[in-house]
Scaffold this motif. Sequence first.
Motif, PDB file in Angstrom:
ATOM      1  N   ALA A 105      11.126  27.217 -25.923  1.00  0.00           N
ATOM      2  CA  ALA A 105      10.794  27.946 -24.711  1.00  0.00           C
ATOM      3  C   ALA A 105      12.049  28.289 -23.670  1.00  0.00           C
ATOM      4  O   ALA A 105      12.375  29.260 -23.031  1.00  0.00           O
ATOM      5  N   ARG A 106      12.791  27.008 -23.501  1.00  0.00           N
ATOM      6  CA  ARG A 106      14.088  27.435 -22.696  1.00  0.00           C
ATOM      7  C   ARG A 106      15.021  28.294 -23.377  1.00  0.00           C
ATOM      8  O   ARG A 106      15.679  29.165 -22.671  1.00  0.00           O
ATOM      9  N   VAL A 107      15.404  28.251 -24.785  1.00  0.00           N
ATOM     10  CA  VAL A 107      15.953  28.959 -25.239  1.00  0.00           C
ATOM     11  C   VAL A 107      15.686  30.554 -25.140  1.00  0.00           C
ATOM     12  O   VAL A 107      16.532  31.230 -25.055  1.00  0.00           O
ATOM     13  N   MET A 108      14.513  30.692 -25.202  1.00  0.00           N
ATOM     14  CA  MET A 108      14.014  32.048 -25.261  1.00  0.00           C
ATOM     15  C   MET A 108      13.695  32.615 -23.791  1.00  0.00           C
ATOM     16  O   MET A 108      13.107  33.936 -23.593  1.00  0.00           O
ATOM     17  N   SER A 109      13.819  31.877 -22.803  1.00  0.00           N
ATOM     18  CA  SER A 109      13.377  32.182 -21.249  1.00  0.00           C
ATOM     19  C   SER A 109      14.148  33.148 -21.061  1.00  0.00           C
ATOM     20  O   SER A 109      15.463  33.458 -21.414  1.00  0.00           O
ATOM     21  N   ASP A 110      14.115  34.025 -19.987  1.00  0.00           N
ATOM     22  CA  ASP A 110      14.666  35.046 -19.326  1.00  0.00           C
ATOM     23  C   ASP A 110      15.220  36.113 -20.237  1.00  0.00           C
ATOM     24  O   ASP A 110      16.397  36.528 -20.478  1.00  0.00           O
ATOM     25  N   GLY A 111      14.439  36.661 -21.311  1.00  0.00           N
ATOM     26  CA  GLY A 111      14.478  37.497 -22.173  1.00  0.00           C
ATOM     27  C   GLY A 111      15.392  37.275 -23.186  1.00  0.00           C
ATOM     28  O   GLY A 111      15.898  38.272 -23.890  1.00  0.00           O
ATOM     29  N   GLY A 112      15.660  35.797 -23.285  1.00  0.00           N
ATOM     30  CA  GLY A 112      16.679  35.462 -24.628  1.00  0.00           C
ATOM     31  C   GLY A 112      18.189  35.585 -24.119  1.00  0.00           C
ATOM     32  O   GLY A 112      19.066  35.825 -24.805  1.00  0.00           O
ATOM     33  N   THR A 113      18.314  35.670 -22.934  1.00  0.00           N
ATOM     34  CA  THR A 113      19.908  35.922 -22.435  1.00  0.00           C
ATOM     35  C   THR A 113      20.647  34.764 -22.781  1.00  0.00           C
ATOM     36  O   THR A 113      21.873  35.126 -23.352  1.00  0.00           O
ATOM     37  N   GLU A 114      20.187  33.605 -22.818  1.00  0.00           N
ATOM     38  CA  GLU A 114      21.225  32.651 -23.230  1.00  0.00           C
ATOM     39  C   GLU A 114      21.400  32.640 -24.693  1.00  0.00           C
ATOM     40  O   GLU A 114      22.387  32.327 -25.445  1.00  0.00           O
ATOM     41  N   LEU A 115      20.430  32.986 -25.537  1.00  0.00           N
ATOM     42  CA  LEU A 115      20.381  33.069 -27.094  1.00  0.00           C
ATOM     43  C   LEU A 115      21.288  34.117 -27.450  1.00  0.00           C
ATOM     44  O   LEU A 115      21.989  33.870 -28.219  1.00  0.00           O
ATOM     45  N   LEU A 116      21.101  35.190 -26.676  1.00  0.00           N
ATOM     46  CA  LEU A 116      22.038  36.406 -27.116  1.00  0.00           C
ATOM     47  C   LEU A 116      23.508  36.164 -27.002  1.00  0.00           C
ATOM     48  O   LEU A 116      24.381  36.514 -27.532  1.00  0.00           O
ATOM     49  N   ASP A 187      11.892  31.789 -35.965  1.00  0.00           N
ATOM     50  CA  ASP A 187      11.694  31.803 -34.494  1.00  0.00           C
ATOM     51  C   ASP A 187      12.226  33.004 -33.924  1.00  0.00           C
ATOM     52  O   ASP A 187      11.540  33.629 -32.862  1.00  0.00           O
ATOM     53  N   ALA A 188      13.231  33.750 -34.447  1.00  0.00           N
ATOM     54  CA  ALA A 188      13.645  34.847 -33.867  1.00  0.00           C
ATOM     55  C   ALA A 188      14.385  35.852 -34.854  1.00  0.00           C
ATOM     56  O   ALA A 188      15.066  35.356 -35.860  1.00  0.00           O
ATOM     57  N   VAL A 189      14.676  37.124 -34.785  1.00  0.00           N
ATOM     58  CA  VAL A 189      15.525  37.923 -35.425  1.00  0.00           C
ATOM     59  C   VAL A 189      16.222  38.859 -34.525  1.00  0.00           C
ATOM     60  O   VAL A 189      15.606  39.515 -33.540  1.00  0.00           O
ATOM     61  N   VAL A 190      17.349  39.088 -34.588  1.00  0.00           N
ATOM     62  CA  VAL A 190      18.217  39.764 -33.735  1.00  0.00           C
ATOM     63  C   VAL A 190      18.757  40.874 -34.228  1.00  0.00           C
ATOM     64  O   VAL A 190      19.339  40.986 -35.441  1.00  0.00           O
ATOM     65  N   GLU A 201      17.494  30.354 -35.968  1.00  0.00           N
ATOM     66  CA  GLU A 201      16.703  29.195 -35.924  1.00  0.00           C
ATOM     67  C   GLU A 201      16.792  28.148 -34.975  1.00  0.00           C
ATOM     68  O   GLU A 201      18.032  27.992 -34.635  1.00  0.00           O
ATOM     69  N   VAL A 202      15.776  27.614 -34.153  1.00  0.00           N
ATOM     70  CA  VAL A 202      15.820  26.842 -33.046  1.00  0.00           C
ATOM     71  C   VAL A 202      15.352  25.502 -33.551  1.00  0.00           C
ATOM     72  O   VAL A 202      14.222  25.425 -33.968  1.00  0.00           O
ATOM     73  N   LYS A 203      16.146  24.426 -33.489  1.00  0.00           N
ATOM     74  CA  LYS A 203      15.546  23.127 -33.985  1.00  0.00           C
ATOM     75  C   LYS A 203      15.798  22.283 -32.691  1.00  0.00           C
ATOM     76  O   LYS A 203      16.724  22.427 -32.031  1.00  0.00           O
ATOM     77  N   PHE A 260      22.989  15.077 -25.853  1.00  0.00           N
ATOM     78  CA  PHE A 260      21.749  14.402 -25.479  1.00  0.00           C
ATOM     79  C   PHE A 260      20.993  15.192 -24.360  1.00  0.00           C
ATOM     80  O   PHE A 260      19.949  14.482 -23.790  1.00  0.00           O
ATOM     81  N   SER A 261      21.492  16.335 -24.211  1.00  0.00           N
ATOM     82  CA  SER A 261      20.889  17.010 -23.006  1.00  0.00           C
ATOM     83  C   SER A 261      19.893  18.039 -23.606  1.00  0.00           C
ATOM     84  O   SER A 261      19.510  18.183 -24.859  1.00  0.00           O
ATOM     85  N   ASN A 262      19.134  18.982 -22.940  1.00  0.00           N
ATOM     86  CA  ASN A 262      18.147  19.827 -23.232  1.00  0.00           C
ATOM     87  C   ASN A 262      18.875  21.196 -23.179  1.00  0.00           C
ATOM     88  O   ASN A 262      18.239  22.383 -23.284  1.00  0.00           O
ATOM     89  N   LEU A 263      20.248  21.402 -23.146  1.00  0.00           N
ATOM     90  CA  LEU A 263      21.068  22.454 -22.694  1.00  0.00           C
ATOM     91  C   LEU A 263      21.026  23.151 -24.321  1.00  0.00           C
ATOM     92  O   LEU A 263      21.539  22.447 -25.207  1.00  0.00           O
ATOM     93  N   PRO A 264      21.053  24.575 -24.694  1.00  0.00           N
ATOM     94  CA  PRO A 264      20.964  24.654 -26.007  1.00  0.00           C
ATOM     95  C   PRO A 264      22.457  24.985 -26.181  1.00  0.00           C
ATOM     96  O   PRO A 264      23.661  25.374 -25.393  1.00  0.00           O
TER      97      PRO A 264
END
Length: 426
Positions: A105-116, A187-190, A201-203, A260-264
């Motif tokens: 959910a954190r990775v996909m938040s804000d429209g996937g801005t961080e993921l992209l 998980d997603a396709v870009v 793939e989000v793990k 060991f954080s929750n940052l992607p």
Amino acid sequence: MNVSRDSRSASAAPPEGPAATPSPRPGAPPGSGRARLTELRGPGVRPRSLDARALAALAANPGCRRRALLDGAGIDKGALARALGSPTAYGQSQFAIVRGHSFEARVMSDGGTELLRLLHERLAPGTPPPEPGETATPDLSAAGPEGRTARTALALREATAAGGWALLTHPMLAVEVAGAPAYVEPDAVVVHPDGSWTVVEVKSFPMIDGSADAAKVGAAARQAAVYVLALEAVAGPAAAYTGREVAVRDRVLLVCPKDFSNLPTAAAVDVRKQLATTRRQLSRLTRVEDIAAALPEGTTFDLRLADDGKTATRPSGELTEAVEAVEAAYAPECLAACELAFHCRGRSRAEGAVEALGRGVRGELGALRTVGEVLAAAGPAGSGTAADAAGDDPAVVALRRAAALRAEALGGAALPGPRAEDAECH
């Protein structure tokens, strides 16, 4: 540890609508195809849908007709194993599932801005980055897996024709397995502006100092290869529809927590080897309807569940007979990938099959199929055993040589006597 819906085992995941089964072939006898597979599940039993993890495990062991039939018919192997008295602790803990969904959910938040941003950094450097708010995020909701698959294909065509960035979250794709379509959900396709597509793939396992556990990365790569294979089936029609060249990239984006954080953070993973293996192995699978047609008449895996919907009332002896009617190909690797592994291992050990020792050992032993045959082959030549007929079989020669060396080592080793100082102490 997967954080998408594919992370859950088939026994734990709720059925996601009816799983498609093969239609009868022209001229097929009554009871074949879809109707026969329904009979195998039992009246009123909803089929279980396959996920990418199960498909990757199935592709790794294409010789197992038992798993091909049970998965193709949508039978709950976890419930079947419990009814047989061989349950397995298979799947993720609830804590891992919750943690994985939270990270996704954190990775996909804000429209996937961080993921992209991560995808552009790892897979598209030197090209214009996606601008915030300009990435298309189509709605993929539809009724049933067939509807979601059609909606995903339409969204991919429209995004490719638009020529911009697009993020498809949890699309539904179909891949043919033993003549029947199975539905998988990455998980997603870009979609890139150049018309290429990338699997994401989000793990939830960590990536420490830029690297992650090799075994977990390998499992993620095999799972992603299934998604790439499914996307390739959509790419051809999309190219014909849009008039553009469409390519499914063979490098996927693996997103994991940083240290060991929750940052992607992310890494590009080449899945060409896994893709070739998966394509070859799935093509080798015997058609599900052909396996079902070879079963004795009346064979069924119906558990005859009680009113609570969980307790099996059918005698385990009947279920065992039905399961053993389908040939299995057990290997120790099955313990990490199949709910019926404990049952198959027990039967393999009871029969003395060398497969229980591993595929590598099985390959080295050649025509020797049981542990008894192996021990007999290790005996001296001229003993009258069946191994003597093998003559100069390399496996037999190697076994006899090893037995001779062992006997020589044990026979020549003498226990050291007591030392003088030890005797004085006593």
